[in-house]
Scaffold this motif. Sequence first.
Motif, mmCIF file in Angstrom:
data_model
loop_
_atom_site.group_PDB
_atom_site.id
_atom_site.type_symbol
_atom_site.label_atom_id
_atom_site.label_comp_id
_atom_site.label_asym_id
_atom_site.label_seq_id
_atom_site.Cartn_x
_atom_site.Cartn_y
_atom_site.Cartn_z
ATOM 1 N N GLN A 239 6.746 -2.736 13.363
ATOM 2 C CA GLN A 239 6.040 -1.477 13.520
ATOM 3 C C GLN A 239 6.176 -0.897 14.918
ATOM 4 O O GLN A 239 5.921 0.272 15.113
ATOM 5 N N GLU A 240 6.550 -1.669 15.881
ATOM 6 C CA GLU A 240 6.683 -1.162 17.239
ATOM 7 C C GLU A 240 8.024 -0.463 17.468
ATOM 8 O O GLU A 240 8.210 0.181 18.470
ATOM 9 N N ARG A 241 8.938 -0.592 16.554
ATOM 10 C CA ARG A 241 10.257 0.020 16.727
ATOM 11 C C ARG A 241 10.229 1.430 16.140
ATOM 12 O O ARG A 241 10.301 1.616 14.928
ATOM 13 N N LEU A 242 10.134 2.413 17.003
ATOM 14 C CA LEU A 242 10.082 3.800 16.563
ATOM 15 C C LEU A 242 11.457 4.440 16.705
ATOM 16 O O LEU A 242 12.135 4.262 17.711
ATOM 17 N N LEU A 243 11.835 5.185 15.681
ATOM 18 C CA LEU A 243 13.120 5.870 15.658
ATOM 19 C C LEU A 243 12.882 7.361 15.442
ATOM 20 O O LEU A 243 11.898 7.752 14.822
ATOM 21 N N PRO A 244 13.786 8.210 15.924
ATOM 22 C CA PRO A 244 13.634 9.636 15.635
ATOM 23 C C PRO A 244 13.845 9.897 14.148
ATOM 24 O O PRO A 244 14.714 9.312 13.514
ATOM 25 N N GLY A 245 13.022 10.775 13.604
ATOM 26 C CA GLY A 245 13.121 11.130 12.194
ATOM 27 C C GLY A 245 13.583 12.561 12.016
ATOM 28 O O GLY A 245 13.775 13.298 12.987
ATOM 29 N N ASP A 246 13.744 12.944 10.777
ATOM 30 C CA ASP A 246 14.196 14.290 10.440
ATOM 31 C C ASP A 246 12.984 15.203 10.266
ATOM 32 O O ASP A 246 12.182 15.001 9.348
ATOM 33 N N PRO A 247 12.830 16.219 11.123
ATOM 34 C CA PRO A 247 11.691 17.132 10.969
ATOM 35 C C PRO A 247 11.683 17.872 9.635
ATOM 36 O O PRO A 247 10.613 18.271 9.160
ATOM 37 N N ALA A 248 12.843 18.030 9.001
ATOM 38 C CA ALA A 248 12.900 18.722 7.711
ATOM 39 C C ALA A 248 12.252 17.900 6.598
ATOM 40 O O ALA A 248 11.890 18.454 5.553
ATOM 41 N N SER A 249 12.079 16.591 6.796
ATOM 42 C CA SER A 249 11.470 15.748 5.767
ATOM 43 C C SER A 249 9.949 15.754 5.830
ATOM 44 O O SER A 249 9.290 15.107 5.025
ATOM 45 N N VAL A 250 9.395 16.498 6.791
ATOM 46 C CA VAL A 250 7.942 16.567 6.952
ATOM 47 C C VAL A 250 7.501 18.019 6.781
ATOM 48 O O VAL A 250 8.067 18.919 7.385
ATOM 49 N N THR A 251 6.502 18.246 5.926
ATOM 50 C CA THR A 251 5.949 19.586 5.759
ATOM 51 C C THR A 251 4.475 19.574 6.131
ATOM 52 O O THR A 251 3.766 18.604 5.854
ATOM 53 N N VAL A 252 4.050 20.660 6.743
ATOM 54 C CA VAL A 252 2.655 20.818 7.126
ATOM 55 C C VAL A 252 2.165 22.143 6.558
ATOM 56 O O VAL A 252 2.795 23.176 6.773
ATOM 57 N N THR A 253 1.074 22.102 5.812
ATOM 58 C CA THR A 253 0.487 23.323 5.266
ATOM 59 C C THR A 253 -0.864 23.548 5.926
ATOM 60 O O THR A 253 -1.602 22.604 6.196
ATOM 61 N N VAL A 254 -1.190 24.803 6.194
ATOM 62 C CA VAL A 254 -2.473 25.173 6.792
ATOM 63 C C VAL A 254 -3.450 25.505 5.664
ATOM 64 O O VAL A 254 -3.156 26.326 4.806
ATOM 65 N N THR A 255 -4.606 24.840 5.689
ATOM 66 C CA THR A 255 -5.619 25.079 4.656
ATOM 67 C C THR A 255 -6.838 25.802 5.197
ATOM 68 O O THR A 255 -7.615 26.343 4.419
ATOM 69 N N GLY A 256 -7.018 25.806 6.517
ATOM 70 C CA GLY A 256 -8.183 26.482 7.074
ATOM 71 C C GLY A 256 -8.085 26.658 8.577
ATOM 72 O O GLY A 256 -7.428 25.878 9.259
ATOM 73 N N VAL A 257 -8.743 27.706 9.064
ATOM 74 C CA VAL A 257 -8.785 28.002 10.498
ATOM 75 C C VAL A 257 -10.219 28.335 10.851
ATOM 76 O O VAL A 257 -10.865 29.123 10.153
ATOM 77 N N SER A 258 -10.740 27.731 11.917
ATOM 78 C CA SER A 258 -12.103 28.037 12.344
ATOM 79 C C SER A 258 -12.159 28.139 13.861
ATOM 80 O O SER A 258 -11.506 27.371 14.570
ATOM 81 N N GLN A 259 -12.945 29.088 14.339
ATOM 82 C CA GLN A 259 -13.130 29.295 15.770
ATOM 83 C C GLN A 259 -14.102 28.250 16.305
ATOM 84 O O GLN A 259 -15.110 27.951 15.672
ATOM 85 N N MET A 260 -13.797 27.741 17.487
ATOM 86 C CA MET A 260 -14.662 26.798 18.172
ATOM 87 C C MET A 260 -14.798 27.248 19.617
ATOM 88 O O MET A 260 -14.065 28.127 20.063
ATOM 89 N N GLU A 261 -15.697 26.621 20.350
ATOM 90 C CA GLU A 261 -15.855 26.973 21.753
ATOM 91 C C GLU A 261 -14.622 26.597 22.562
ATOM 92 O O GLU A 261 -14.260 27.285 23.507
ATOM 93 N N THR A 262 -13.988 25.506 22.209
ATOM 94 C CA THR A 262 -12.845 25.021 22.971
ATOM 95 C C THR A 262 -11.514 25.593 22.499
ATOM 96 O O THR A 262 -10.496 25.331 23.105
ATOM 97 N N GLY A 263 -11.503 26.337 21.429
ATOM 98 C CA GLY A 263 -10.258 26.898 20.914
ATOM 99 C C GLY A 263 -10.360 27.190 19.433
ATOM 100 O O GLY A 263 -11.416 27.533 18.924
ATOM 101 N N VAL A 264 -9.249 27.003 18.759
ATOM 102 C CA VAL A 264 -9.175 27.264 17.330
ATOM 103 C C VAL A 264 -8.798 25.966 16.630
ATOM 104 O O VAL A 264 -7.802 25.328 16.976
ATOM 105 N N VAL B 190 -5.916 20.017 14.110
ATOM 106 C CA VAL B 190 -5.600 20.089 15.530
ATOM 107 C C VAL B 190 -6.394 21.244 16.133
ATOM 108 O O VAL B 190 -6.781 22.179 15.444
ATOM 109 N N VAL B 191 -6.619 21.163 17.429
ATOM 110 C CA VAL B 191 -7.319 22.232 18.135
ATOM 111 C C VAL B 191 -6.351 22.858 19.119
ATOM 112 O O VAL B 191 -5.801 22.184 19.985
ATOM 113 N N ALA B 192 -6.133 24.150 18.971
ATOM 114 C CA ALA B 192 -5.237 24.900 19.846
ATOM 115 C C ALA B 192 -6.078 25.715 20.820
ATOM 116 O O ALA B 192 -7.089 26.305 20.446
ATOM 117 N N ASP B 193 -5.657 25.751 22.073
ATOM 118 C CA ASP B 193 -6.307 26.605 23.067
ATOM 119 C C ASP B 193 -5.848 28.028 22.827
ATOM 120 O O ASP B 193 -4.674 28.336 22.953
#
Length: 158
Positions: free
Chosen positions: A51-76, A132-135
Amino acid sequence: MRYLLVLAVVTAVVILLWGSWQAGRRPFYLVLAGVGAASAVMLISFLFTDQERLLPGDPASVTVTVTGVSQMETGVRVSGEISNRGGHAIAHVVLDTVALSCPPAKACETLHEERIPVSIHVPAGGRYPLAVVADRDRGMPPPDRWELRVREVQVYGE
């Protein structure tokens, strides 16, 4: 931080060995044998842990979908789901959090973009909730939508 921990452990072992040497040879040899056995176990586990051996992977094999956005004091807070369509388990991803303004009949314009590293374990073929929280720049107009784009991926090697 890891080096500070190693330095603290080595210092403690040296003090323990010095104290046992002062007490006599027999306690010193017992402590030395214990330190040697613990060091051997740690070395073997370090060398043979896959498990300690990390290799670069293909970004095309990973998908991220946005399900919600909320305002916070520290960002979004951008919530979503990450899916792994690759053959190896994901260990780490770097995401681009992008705020877009999409006026009608025009191409979308990027208002804000931020790179966020995320350590997350997603098995091959699996999916996992993500947030994740974005500034957000206070001077920018409110975006029409947010996207999460995969920039880099690290997977567990074989």
